[in-house]
Design an enzyme around this catalytic site. Sequence first.
Site, PDB file in Angstrom:
ATOM      1  N   SER A 153       0.835  -1.194   0.000  1.00 19.82           N
ATOM      2  CA  SER A 153       0.000   0.000   0.000  1.00 19.82           C
ATOM      3  C   SER A 153       0.879   1.257   0.000  1.00 19.82           C
ATOM      4  CB  SER A 153      -0.958  -0.040   1.199  1.00 19.82           C
ATOM      5  OG  SER A 153      -1.946   0.946   1.101  1.00 19.82           O
ATOM      6  N   ASP A 312      -9.125  -6.465  -4.355  1.00 17.61           N
ATOM      7  CA  ASP A 312      -8.737  -5.144  -3.838  1.00 17.61           C
ATOM      8  C   ASP A 312      -9.382  -4.068  -4.704  1.00 17.61           C
ATOM      9  OD1 ASP A 312      -7.522  -2.837  -2.950  1.00 17.61           O
ATOM     10  OD2 ASP A 312      -5.470  -3.544  -3.235  1.00 17.61           O
ATOM     11  N   HIS A 345      -8.089  -5.152  -0.002  1.00 14.99           N
ATOM     12  CA  HIS A 345      -6.802  -4.470   0.097  1.00 14.99           C
ATOM     13  C   HIS A 345      -5.961  -5.004   1.258  1.00 14.99           C
ATOM     14  CE1 HIS A 345      -3.955  -1.259  -0.616  1.00 14.99           C
ATOM     15  NE2 HIS A 345      -4.067  -0.813   0.624  1.00 14.99           N
TER      16      HIS A 345
END
Length: 363
Positions: A153, A312, A345
Amino acid sequence: MTDSVGVVATQRAVLTQRGPLVLASGAALVHVEVAYETYGELSPARDNAVFVCHALTGDAHAAGWHEGARRPGWWDNLIGPGKALDTERFFVVSANLIGGCSGTTGPQSVDPATGRRYGPDFPALDMADFVTAHRGLLDHLGIDRLHAAVGGSLGGMQVLEWALQEPDRIDRAVLVAASSRLTPENIAFSSVARAAILEDPDFHDGRYADHGTSPRHGLKIARMMAHITYVSGTSLEAKFGHRRATSGTDKRLGADFEVEDYLQHQGESFLRRFDALSYLHLTRPMDYFDPFGSHPDVVPSTRFRLLSFDSDWRFPTAHSLRIRDQLAARGVAVDHAEIASPWGHDSFLLEPPGYHDLVRGFL
């Protein structure tokens, strides 16, 4: 705990002993401390270092156990003896971001010039500033080159920025569920989260610490909404379904469904470990991040492995493909794999089949 790095402690390094840390904006911080942890042993040739970059609300405690803690570091399933980041082979470094609230200099640190907390006077940050602090920590540790840098991320965004800032310092880069440019939808979600904080009556223009209060309500709402984007509809359905506290025709305006209680818990627990100004300072650089525009002619020698997850929807596979295509157009060695996972995610923190094997094989 044969596969754990065991009990660890967070350390701190002062990065400004030879002068201030100059930020991308031109602002300078005269005293900067960085909280970090290390796992494994640095080889005599100092060539086995792996730097781990954390996501938005992470910290330096990536693996092992703090004394008396109930849970291990946030990436303990990836880091340790025999794991993908094998601490019998690698010297792993994990650092808390500048602007954070877990030991590294940030808005609630004391400004040496005034003797007061920076508060809203803490300078605005750029993705490049996160990396500048990382580079300073490596210099402090006497490590000239990294075997690898790994991040998920926001952590992956840091790794990308670093490889473009110092194109010959990182041998391998692993970017998991990362982005090189946020979509308007991404920015919109973060904007609502920041508005919840900024418009909380207890925010006091960022000087809430001076008032002995905190914008708890705004920060809680920000976390609750953000957390929805980190999971998937499939995972919420499997975990909660439509179960609720009431039954039949009974209804109420307050939280009733189990998924609502779950989000309430996520928001409340977040308040115990995070600062509102840090949340603002760490989310905003993501909105402006455009490394290929900022470094138009850089061709890093780094080899890249990009990983994304099919569920995601915060940073879907299209974000990784954009990074792949931009790097490939510059002649950089890069490959990408999409991994099947039901967890959205947050999959980068978990162990969907094949994920850790791909990281291990690349390293």
